[in-house]
Design an enzyme around this catalytic site. Structure first.
Site, PDB file in Angstrom:
ATOM      1  N   HIS A  45       0.859  -1.186   0.000  1.00 10.72           N
ATOM      2  CA  HIS A  45       0.000   0.000   0.000  1.00 10.72           C
ATOM      3  C   HIS A  45       0.893   1.233   0.000  1.00 10.72           C
ATOM      4  O   HIS A  45       1.600   1.502   0.966  1.00 10.72           O
ATOM      5  CB  HIS A  45      -0.918   0.008   1.224  1.00 10.72           C
ATOM      6  CG  HIS A  45      -1.716   1.276   1.323  1.00 10.72           C
ATOM      7  ND1 HIS A  45      -2.625   1.642   0.362  1.00 10.72           N
ATOM      8  CD2 HIS A  45      -1.716   2.274   2.246  1.00 10.72           C
ATOM      9  CE1 HIS A  45      -3.166   2.800   0.690  1.00 10.72           C
ATOM     10  NE2 HIS A  45      -2.628   3.210   1.832  1.00 10.72           N
ATOM     11  N   ASP A  47       1.055   5.137  -0.242  1.00  8.72           N
ATOM     12  CA  ASP A  47       0.374   6.428  -0.158  1.00  8.72           C
ATOM     13  C   ASP A  47       1.013   7.438  -1.107  1.00  8.72           C
ATOM     14  O   ASP A  47       2.232   7.605  -1.121  1.00  8.72           O
ATOM     15  CB  ASP A  47       0.451   6.973   1.270  1.00  8.72           C
ATOM     16  CG  ASP A  47      -0.386   6.174   2.237  1.00  8.72           C
ATOM     17  OD1 ASP A  47      -1.599   6.077   2.021  1.00  8.72           O
ATOM     18  OD2 ASP A  47       0.170   5.647   3.225  1.00  8.72           O
ATOM     19  N   ASP A 169      -7.648   1.696   2.443  1.00 11.04           N
ATOM     20  CA  ASP A 169      -7.184   2.615   3.476  1.00 11.04           C
ATOM     21  C   ASP A 169      -8.065   3.833   3.712  1.00 11.04           C
ATOM     22  O   ASP A 169      -7.925   4.484   4.737  1.00 11.04           O
ATOM     23  CB  ASP A 169      -5.752   3.074   3.159  1.00 11.04           C
ATOM     24  CG  ASP A 169      -5.029   3.615   4.391  1.00 11.04           C
ATOM     25  OD1 ASP A 169      -5.372   3.200   5.518  1.00 11.04           O
ATOM     26  OD2 ASP A 169      -4.120   4.445   4.243  1.00 11.04           O
ATOM     27  N   HIS A 410      -6.170   9.838  -0.339  1.00 14.89           N
ATOM     28  CA  HIS A 410      -6.873   9.794   0.945  1.00 14.89           C
ATOM     29  C   HIS A 410      -6.067  10.349   2.113  1.00 14.89           C
ATOM     30  O   HIS A 410      -6.536  10.298   3.263  1.00 14.89           O
ATOM     31  CB  HIS A 410      -7.344   8.359   1.254  1.00 14.89           C
ATOM     32  CG  HIS A 410      -6.241   7.340   1.295  1.00 14.89           C
ATOM     33  ND1 HIS A 410      -5.875   6.608   0.207  1.00 14.89           N
ATOM     34  CD2 HIS A 410      -5.434   6.938   2.309  1.00 14.89           C
ATOM     35  CE1 HIS A 410      -4.887   5.787   0.527  1.00 14.89           C
ATOM     36  NE2 HIS A 410      -4.598   5.980   1.810  1.00 14.89           N
TER      37      HIS A 410
END
Length: 960
Positions: A45, A47, A169, A410
């Site tokens: 994951h 970001d 997430d 996000h």
């Protein structure tokens, strides 16, 4: 149809050369009917900015904050996939993958093509980022998804088009987001975070998978699954070099031999997880934030576990294998023997524990949220102008789209990144603004000039603080408005100027009624403002043409300005006053309390408004009950919102032929301006707030509360979902589970992007409030709507960002300025139209000139319409942009009313494409899905019918 046309259409979907892709029919592993099939999904994951900037995350710099370098993840994973065709990996964020891709040799690219063809590298979602679902507008969500999927389609062809998407997430999940995914052709949606009470109930009832009914108007649905462990590996089984978990030792001669014990632990976990799902398929998410920089460590340990468990636990009918989200989703659907439960609402608000309601980020960093909304409008206008002029994509446009896409991440638009990362987002958007300013200057000159002469067009990015160099230093000057809406629109123009009188002349040589008002004191005192302007020139731009330009000539006249220009004289009323203050103009009236200066009445309706604040909870986060309010979490200390230190000290009224203002002076840095506009039915509320005082050591959360006491809404209110369909909210209630709201204030806040309303069904009365940026909203008191508008906190909430949300600028606490539009109309259709106007306000550019108004009219067109006719009133031109370098244009038409919302406007709408665009000659029309990466059909008619809430996406081939 011409042969050339057919060839062109074929080429649009098959990129020649390296992007031709032949998907392996055996891309998914075979599952066993009588076994528990364990789908092991390796992933990272990544970001797109959070604790480090996008570039720092990609290259691996600034590792003192976080050890993360995405470039190494792709290098390392590719090596492992190439060695073993059984291994798989999931890639999500195209911002990172596209960056890595452009740095690779042709040899490496061929390898990547091969592992994609074999189904080893699966793109999941495929957007430019994993966008937020609460604070991102549907326009920006569609754009960022389209950008990522276009890159995939151009690079790998059809076989890389994702079937599955996982939003692992984001901090809550919206119904509109699910509908968007369904319209884009996704079959499977996987979620990481849902409310802890909701998840507990779903686990006990075996309802972790469901069919989500995502649109009441469109009937869209999508298979949705909730991941067992958010998105991390089973506890103790993290094999990344960033983890400290025990590695697998399978050498029986080693004193460290542990594979039997460790396998037993994992099997126990697997069996426990399987109890909560409906089929004999479960998913183990094997990855975490920025994992697989050294992929070999992960895969080597997983290989050992898979081999050992498949052998030793064969009689227990447990089988492990590498898989992907789409393969898992397909296996679940194939194994289902009964219908799945249905989901009809959304997943807001999200709480991770009894005192952690993730509702603060609905408002965190309000000025950045305002910037994102501003740049969204600017980008759409920039795309429209390029589509109807050069019809080619430019680097300026590409970079601006990339920056806007990144801002939907996000931890970006949410306001939950570190300060230095947020600064980087702002710099990127500012570069986009500057680039599009050049596009406007060039394109407007092209469209307006009659003799080849040009104007230096300035886009004033600081109009929000009443600052613009061109208008302050020049007379005459030209103001040009571009209306990005596909219907005629009127707008009140406010221009910062120095002292003096001005005459405004329109495109037909007529003097336009205008007025001069002094700039509000709180605006003059805004930190960082560098302007000589002390006044604002105000005039009304009536009936701007659809997708059209209109210029106005503004100058300081010799002698008196005449009857068409009024210098408004402020009248100050000290409080308390002997009686309530009544202000009437243009058929509207407002009444303010004589003691406090608060709004108490609109017309004959009792409507109150007040600024208040919640003291923020301080804490060390060591236990749930010690949770602090922070960037993510809203947790007030107490349930009552408190008044500011003092009520308004005075009211200033300013009357004029265009606008009437009532200025509410609360303190030096805080004021509100209520505006009535000629020919408008709504009240504009301009608020200026900050710095928020923290000298008492207490963080504060400011709200603007609107109350219509006579509206009995019984705790029910309505909010939009990402700016589109409306959802009903009920205090202390969730539709799909019985909730125990342990934080009665924070647990009843919801995201709002466009507008919210309360209504009394017995009297059919309604109060609607529109907002100019994403915010949190609730209705905690009867007939009320309270919008959180600003936050300043002194403690971190311990969810990773590691900083208190204590924004400063120019050495003091951050000041914010924004607006709400307030209406007491009974019809919801009014709010829909106003929402379109608020989101897509005219773009203003300013140019110095030495020409008189008459001379200017001889040298320039002062009005140009780029649409030959208005669209139907319930249809929005959502997208108009250059699609490629072959002159094709991407167009989206949107019906923006839902089923049953309005007797007239909820009916289907028909559009004729023939001769619609003034500068585009349409050759062929291809209809595609919402994300434009899958063809639907070639249209053989120029008539387009849209059902309520339907978006139809077209690619137009044009010729000169």
């Amino acid at each position: 149809m011409h042969v050339v046309t057919i060839l062109c259409l074929v080429c649009s979907w098959i990129k020649l050369g390296e992007s031709v892709c032949y998907r392996s029919p055996n891309a998914c592993p075979q599952t066993e009917k009588d076994f528990l099939n364990v789908h092991i999904v390796p992933h990272s994951h990544d970001d797109v900015g959070w604790l480090k900037t996008v570039e720092q995350y990609y290259y691996g710099t600034n590792n003192s904050i976080q050890n993360a370098a995405v470039q190494y993840t792709y290098d390392s994973v590719l090596e492992e996939l190439w060695k073993d065709s059984e291994k798989k990996f999931v890639s999500v964020e195209m911002e990172f993958f596209s960056h890595w891709w452009k740095e690779q040799t042709s040899h490496v690219k061929r390898k990547v093509h091969k592992v994609v063809e074999r189904g080893q590298l699966e793109f999941v979602g495929g957007g430019w980022c994993m966008n937020d679902e609460a604070t991102a507008s549907y326009v920006d969500i569609i754009d960022q998804m389209t950008m990522g999927l276009k890159f995939l389609n151009d690079t790998f062809g059809e076989c890389a088009a994702p079937k599955a998407v996982w939003q692992i997430d984001p901090f809550g999940h919206s119904k509109e987001q699910a509908s968007i995914f369904a319209q884009m052709g996704f079959e499977y949606l996987f979620l990481g975070r849902i409310d802890y009470q909701d998840k507990a109930l779903r686990m006990s009832n075996g309802e972790m998978e469901m069919m989500w009914d995502a649109s009441d108007s469109l009937g869209t649905e999508i298979f949705t699954g909730v991941l067992y462990n958010t998105y991390g590996p089973p506890p103790g089984f993290c094999f990344d070099v960033l983890c400290g978990d025990e590695t697998i030792v399978d050498d029986p001669d080693s004193p460290m031999f542990n594979i039997d014990r460790r396998s037993k632990q994992l099997v126990a976990y697997i069996l426990e997880q399987s109890k909560h799902y409906r089929t004999n398929n479960i998913i183990l998410t094997m990855g975490e934030d920025f994992h697989y920089q050294y992929a070999h460590a992960w895969y080597k340990n997983l290989d050992k576990l898979i081999k050992y468990i498949n052998k030793v636990y064969f009689n227990s009918q447990i089988r492990l294998f590498y898989s992907t989200p789409s393969c898992y989703g397909q296996a679940v659907k194939n194994a289902l023997v009964e219908a799945l439960p249905r989901k009809t609402d959304d997943f807001f608000p999200y709480a991770s524990d009894p005192h952690a309601y993730w509702t603060g980020y609905f408002t965190s960093r309000p000025t950045f949220k305002g910037l994102v909304r501003q740049t969204s409008n600017l980008l759409q206008a920039c795309k429209q102008i390029q589509a109807v002029t050069v019809r080619r994509r430019s680097n300026v446009l590409n970079q601006f789209q990339r920056s806007q896409a990144i801002a939907q991440h996000h931890d970006a638009v949410t306001g939950t990144a570190k300060q230095h990362v947020n600064n980087d987002y702002i710099v990127r958007l500012d570069q986009g603004i500057r680039g599009c300013s050049g596009v406007f200057s060039e394109s407007f000159n092209h469209l307006l000039s009659l003799n080849g002469s040009t104007l230096n067009q300035e886009y004033c990015a600081m109009l929000n603080i009443s600052q613009c160099q061109t208008t302050e230093q020049n007379s005459p000057f030209i103001v040009t408005l571009y209306n990005p809406l596909a219907f005629r629109s009127s707008h009140t123009v406010r221009i910062p100027v120095t002292d003096g009188s001005y005459a405004v002349t329109d495109h037909e040589g007529r003097l336009v009624a205008s007025q001069m008002v002094p700039i509000a004191e709180a605006v003059l005192l805004l930190p960082g403002r560098n302007s000589n302007a002390t006044n604002e020139l105000i005039f009304r731009a009536e009936d701007l043409p659809p997708l059209g330009l209109r210029s106005y000539h503004v100058k300081t006249p010799e002698g008196k300005p005449g009857k068409r220009m009024l210098r408004s004289r402020p009248r100050t009323i000290q409080l308390p006053n002997k009686e309530d203050i009544l202000v009437s103009a243009y058929g509207l009236s407002l009444k303010f309390d004589r003691q406090t200066g608060h709004l108490v009445q609109i017309g004959n309706e009792s409507v109150q408004q007040q600024l208040l604040f919640y003291p923020a909870m301080a804490g060390n986060n060591s236990r749930f009950e010690f949770r602090a309010s922070g960037a993510y979490i809203f947790r007030p200390n107490g349930t009552d919102a408190l008044p500011l230190e003092q009520p308004a000290t005075k009211l200033t009224t300013i009357f004029g032929p265009v606008t009437t203002e009532i200025r509410q002076h609360i303190n030096t840095n805080t004021m509100q301006i209520f505006r009535l506009h000629r020919d408008e039915s709504f009240i504009e509320l301009d608020w200026i707030l900050g710095p928020i005082p923290i000298e008492d050591g207490i963080g504060k959360e400011y709200i603007s509360r609107f109350t219509a006491p006579e509206i009995r809404n019984n705790g029910t209110f309505f909010t939009d979902s990402n700016g589109r369909e409306m959802l009903q909210r009920q205090l202390n209630h969730r539709l799909t589970y019985k909730v125990n709201v342990t934080e009665p204030t924070a647990g009843n806040f919801y995201p709002v992007n466009s507008f919210a309303y309360v209504e009394d069904k017995s009297t059919r009365s309604r109060m609607t409030v529109l907002n100019d940026r994403a915010q949190g909203v609730s209705s905690l008191l009867p007939g009320s709507l309270e919008f959180m508008i600003h936050r300043r906190l002194l403690h971190d909430d311990a969810f990773g960002v590691g900083e208190a949300l204590n924004e400063t600028a120019y050495g003091v606490g951050l000041a914010a300025r924004g607006s709400h539009w307030l209406g007491v109309e009974n019809s919801r259709s009014v709010a829909r139209f106003l929402a379109q106007r608020m989101a897509r306000s005219p773009i203003l550019t300013f140019s110095p000139t030495a020409l008189s108004a008459e001379e200017f009219r001889k040298s320039y067109r002062m009005e140009v319409a780029l649409l030959n006719r208005d669209l139907p009133p319930n249809v929005n031109l959502l997208t108009l942009e250059p699609w490629d370098d072959q002159g094709r244009i991407l167009v989206r038409f949107e019906h923006f009313f839902g089923v049953g919302e309005d007797e007239q406007f909820s009916q289907p709408a028909s559009i004729s494409l023939k001769g619609l665009f003034a500068t585009l000659n349409i050759w062929t029309v291809e209809e595609v899905n919402l994300s434009s990466n899958r063809p639907i059909k070639i249209l053989d008619t120029d008539e387009l019918v849209l059902k309520p809430m339907e978006i139809r996406t077209l690619i137009l081939s044009t010729y000169q």
